[in-house]
Design a protein around this motif. Structure first.
Motif, PDB file in Angstrom:
ATOM      1  N   ILE A  17       0.841  -1.439  -0.194  1.00  0.00           N
ATOM      2  CA  ILE A  17      -0.044   0.077   0.143  1.00  0.00           C
ATOM      3  C   ILE A  17       0.827   1.192   0.005  1.00  0.00           C
ATOM      4  O   ILE A  17       1.710   1.317   0.889  1.00  0.00           O
ATOM      5  CB  ILE A  17      -1.012   0.078   1.294  1.00  0.00           C
ATOM      6  N   LEU A  18       0.711   2.036  -0.906  1.00  0.00           N
ATOM      7  CA  LEU A  18       1.372   3.234  -1.217  1.00  0.00           C
ATOM      8  C   LEU A  18       0.638   4.397  -0.421  1.00  0.00           C
ATOM      9  O   LEU A  18      -0.392   4.727  -0.479  1.00  0.00           O
ATOM     10  CB  LEU A  18       1.672   3.862  -2.586  1.00  0.00           C
ATOM     11  N   LEU A  19       1.185   5.119   0.547  1.00  0.00           N
ATOM     12  CA  LEU A  19       0.523   6.223   1.078  1.00  0.00           C
ATOM     13  C   LEU A  19       1.317   7.505   1.109  1.00  0.00           C
ATOM     14  O   LEU A  19       2.489   7.576   1.012  1.00  0.00           O
ATOM     15  CB  LEU A  19       0.773   5.947   2.855  1.00  0.00           C
ATOM     16  N   MET A  20       0.475   8.556   0.706  1.00  0.00           N
ATOM     17  CA  MET A  20       1.103   9.723   0.375  1.00  0.00           C
ATOM     18  C   MET A  20       0.168  11.249   0.587  1.00  0.00           C
ATOM     19  O   MET A  20      -0.886  10.876   0.733  1.00  0.00           O
ATOM     20  CB  MET A  20       1.703   9.677  -1.306  1.00  0.00           C
ATOM     21  N   ASN A  21       0.918  12.062   0.958  1.00  0.00           N
ATOM     22  CA  ASN A  21       0.131  13.408   1.339  1.00  0.00           C
ATOM     23  C   ASN A  21      -0.168  13.884   0.053  1.00  0.00           C
ATOM     24  O   ASN A  21       0.461  13.850  -0.960  1.00  0.00           O
ATOM     25  CB  ASN A  21       1.100  14.257   2.260  1.00  0.00           C
ATOM     26  N   VAL A  22      -1.287  14.548   0.178  1.00  0.00           N
ATOM     27  CA  VAL A  22      -1.932  15.423  -1.238  1.00  0.00           C
ATOM     28  C   VAL A  22      -1.163  16.206  -1.864  1.00  0.00           C
ATOM     29  O   VAL A  22      -1.455  16.789  -2.800  1.00  0.00           O
ATOM     30  CB  VAL A  22      -3.531  15.753  -0.902  1.00  0.00           C
ATOM     31  N   ASP A  23      -0.433  16.993  -0.951  1.00  0.00           N
ATOM     32  CA  ASP A  23       0.423  18.356  -1.171  1.00  0.00           C
ATOM     33  C   ASP A  23       1.572  18.005  -1.885  1.00  0.00           C
ATOM     34  O   ASP A  23       2.478  18.916  -2.004  1.00  0.00           O
ATOM     35  CB  ASP A  23       0.367  19.352  -0.066  1.00  0.00           C
ATOM     36  N   ILE A  24       1.800  16.846  -2.173  1.00  0.00           N
ATOM     37  CA  ILE A  24       3.441  16.582  -2.817  1.00  0.00           C
ATOM     38  C   ILE A  24       3.315  16.531  -4.205  1.00  0.00           C
ATOM     39  O   ILE A  24       2.421  16.086  -5.149  1.00  0.00           O
ATOM     40  CB  ILE A  24       3.821  15.129  -2.217  1.00  0.00           C
ATOM     41  N   LEU A  25       4.426  17.402  -4.751  1.00  0.00           N
ATOM     42  CA  LEU A  25       4.728  17.238  -6.259  1.00  0.00           C
ATOM     43  C   LEU A  25       5.922  16.531  -6.500  1.00  0.00           C
ATOM     44  O   LEU A  25       6.904  16.840  -5.651  1.00  0.00           O
ATOM     45  CB  LEU A  25       4.832  18.822  -6.633  1.00  0.00           C
ATOM     46  N   THR A  26       5.899  15.636  -7.174  1.00  0.00           N
ATOM     47  CA  THR A  26       7.159  14.550  -7.684  1.00  0.00           C
ATOM     48  C   THR A  26       6.974  13.815  -8.986  1.00  0.00           C
ATOM     49  O   THR A  26       6.010  13.464  -9.178  1.00  0.00           O
ATOM     50  CB  THR A  26       7.221  13.812  -6.235  1.00  0.00           C
ATOM     51  N   ASN A  27       8.141  13.536  -9.228  1.00  0.00           N
ATOM     52  CA  ASN A  27       8.143  12.529 -10.322  1.00  0.00           C
ATOM     53  C   ASN A  27       9.206  11.339 -10.008  1.00  0.00           C
ATOM     54  O   ASN A  27       9.643  10.773 -10.523  1.00  0.00           O
ATOM     55  CB  ASN A  27       8.886  13.031 -11.701  1.00  0.00           C
ATOM     56  N   TRP A  65      11.004  16.995  -5.971  1.00  0.00           N
ATOM     57  CA  TRP A  65      10.320  16.891  -4.798  1.00  0.00           C
ATOM     58  C   TRP A  65       9.869  18.065  -4.406  1.00  0.00           C
ATOM     59  O   TRP A  65      10.810  18.789  -4.118  1.00  0.00           O
ATOM     60  CB  TRP A  65      10.773  15.669  -3.798  1.00  0.00           C
ATOM     61  N   MET A  66       8.577  18.244  -3.864  1.00  0.00           N
ATOM     62  CA  MET A  66       8.202  19.479  -3.027  1.00  0.00           C
ATOM     63  C   MET A  66       6.835  19.262  -2.550  1.00  0.00           C
ATOM     64  O   MET A  66       6.040  18.420  -3.084  1.00  0.00           O
ATOM     65  CB  MET A  66       7.969  20.831  -4.184  1.00  0.00           C
ATOM     66  N   ASP A  67       6.723  19.643  -1.237  1.00  0.00           N
ATOM     67  CA  ASP A  67       5.518  19.622  -0.474  1.00  0.00           C
ATOM     68  C   ASP A  67       5.035  21.183  -0.409  1.00  0.00           C
ATOM     69  O   ASP A  67       5.775  21.924  -0.209  1.00  0.00           O
ATOM     70  CB  ASP A  67       5.445  19.017   0.723  1.00  0.00           C
ATOM     71  N   LEU A  68       3.825  21.230  -0.957  1.00  0.00           N
ATOM     72  CA  LEU A  68       3.090  22.771  -0.890  1.00  0.00           C
ATOM     73  C   LEU A  68       2.829  23.001   0.441  1.00  0.00           C
ATOM     74  O   LEU A  68       1.513  22.703   0.749  1.00  0.00           O
ATOM     75  CB  LEU A  68       1.929  23.043  -2.008  1.00  0.00           C
ATOM     76  N   GLY A  69       3.565  23.431   1.288  1.00  0.00           N
ATOM     77  CA  GLY A  69       3.087  23.461   2.994  1.00  0.00           C
ATOM     78  C   GLY A  69       2.700  25.023   3.388  1.00  0.00           C
ATOM     79  O   GLY A  69       2.045  25.138   4.143  1.00  0.00           O
ATOM     80  N   LYS A  70       3.271  25.805   2.384  1.00  0.00           N
ATOM     81  CA  LYS A  70       3.254  27.304   3.058  1.00  0.00           C
ATOM     82  C   LYS A  70       2.637  28.029   1.562  1.00  0.00           C
ATOM     83  O   LYS A  70       3.192  27.796   0.469  1.00  0.00           O
ATOM     84  CB  LYS A  70       4.402  27.906   3.414  1.00  0.00           C
ATOM     85  N   TYR A  71       1.838  29.134   1.871  1.00  0.00           N
ATOM     86  CA  TYR A  71       1.271  29.747   0.790  1.00  0.00           C
ATOM     87  C   TYR A  71       2.584  30.583   0.065  1.00  0.00           C
ATOM     88  O   TYR A  71       2.566  30.812  -1.025  1.00  0.00           O
ATOM     89  CB  TYR A  71       0.159  31.018   1.619  1.00  0.00           C
ATOM     90  N   GLU A  72       3.599  30.791   0.611  1.00  0.00           N
ATOM     91  CA  GLU A  72       4.619  31.548   0.056  1.00  0.00           C
ATOM     92  C   GLU A  72       5.571  30.806  -0.970  1.00  0.00           C
ATOM     93  O   GLU A  72       6.279  31.309  -1.523  1.00  0.00           O
ATOM     94  CB  GLU A  72       5.878  31.887   1.308  1.00  0.00           C
TER      95      GLU A  72
END
Length: 247
Positions: free
Chosen positions: A103-113, A223-230
């Protein structure tokens, strides 16, 4: 593989974008974060996907109803009454996740290849109960791994708090930053004794005393997680690169 997307968070650090919508429905270049996550998983043949919801849960439900993906079997795990954190989320969704497949678990705010086939192959070869995707980057909280890539502890660099699950290896452990993605064996669900709201990291730390909770070090992917508005402008740029295949 099956997959679960953690999409129930409040997204407080993304305000004002999340004042009228959940983080999962924040758009980047015309596509919501949730849509991007589903497309990413589908590209690797993952068609059984669970999504948990809490903040503006009805909006996510309606979005998925009006954007049905052909060939995707979607399950909604409703946490409207109480936000359960990542550990509580998989416990509540266990009936959707049960089976024989990893089972792959991932946060919705992740951008990755990240190449999920590489992750799956490494997971199988290691025989791990869980493979945690980590990177060598600066952060405030680190997972600690020994020379065999086994989880030994956790450290908060700001407060100095230290949680140790393998004392004999802790002195020679390497701090690595968790990327919000992991691959688990379905048997892990049977080892959960926690109840209610709890973090999956605390679950891993408990299990790591006797089980193989391993690092998959990702040094090659975007890889990046969009955690902040900035971070929004950077996220839009990366989204364009991922959409064009240039990332």
């Amino acid at each position: 593989m099956k997959a679960m997307i953690f999409a129930a968070g409040l997204g407080t650090r993304l305000k004002p974008l999340t004042l009228d919508r959940p983080k999962a429905l924040v758009e980047l270049e015309g596509h919501t974060l949730l849509e991007r996550s589903i497309r990413y998983l589908k590209a690797y043949g993952i068609t059984d996907i669970t999504v948990n919801v809490h903040h503006f849960a009805w909006m996510v439900t309606e979005f998925l109803r009006h954007h049905e993906n052909t060939g995707i079997h979607l399950h909604l795990s409703d946490e409207s009454e109480e936000l359960l954190d990542t550990g509580g989320a998989i416990l509540k969704a266990r009936d959707f996740l049960a089976g024989d497949d990893p089972i792959l678990l991932m946060n919705v705010d992740i951008l990755t290849n990240l190449d999920l086939n590489r992750l799956l192959e490494s997971h199988k070869q290691s025989g791990a109960l869980a493979s945690l995707v980590v990177r060598n980057r600066k952060t405030s909280r680190y997972l600690l791994f020994d020379q065999e890539n086994q989880l030994t502890g956790w450290k908060n660099e700001i407060t100095g708090e230290l949680k140790i699950c393998r004392p004999h290896q802790i002195d020679t452990s390497t701090p690595l930053a968790f990327s919000g993605m992991q691959l688990i064996q379905p048997h892990l669900l049977d080892l959960i004794t926690e109840t209610g709201k709890f973090s999956i990291i605390d679950l891993y730390l408990r299990l790591a005393a006797t089980e193989q909770i391993m690092a998959f070090t990702d040094a090659d992917s975007i890889w990046m997680d969009l955690g902040k508005y900035e971070q929004l402008d950077d996220a839009r740029t990366l989204a364009r690169q991922l959409d064009s295949g240039l990332a």
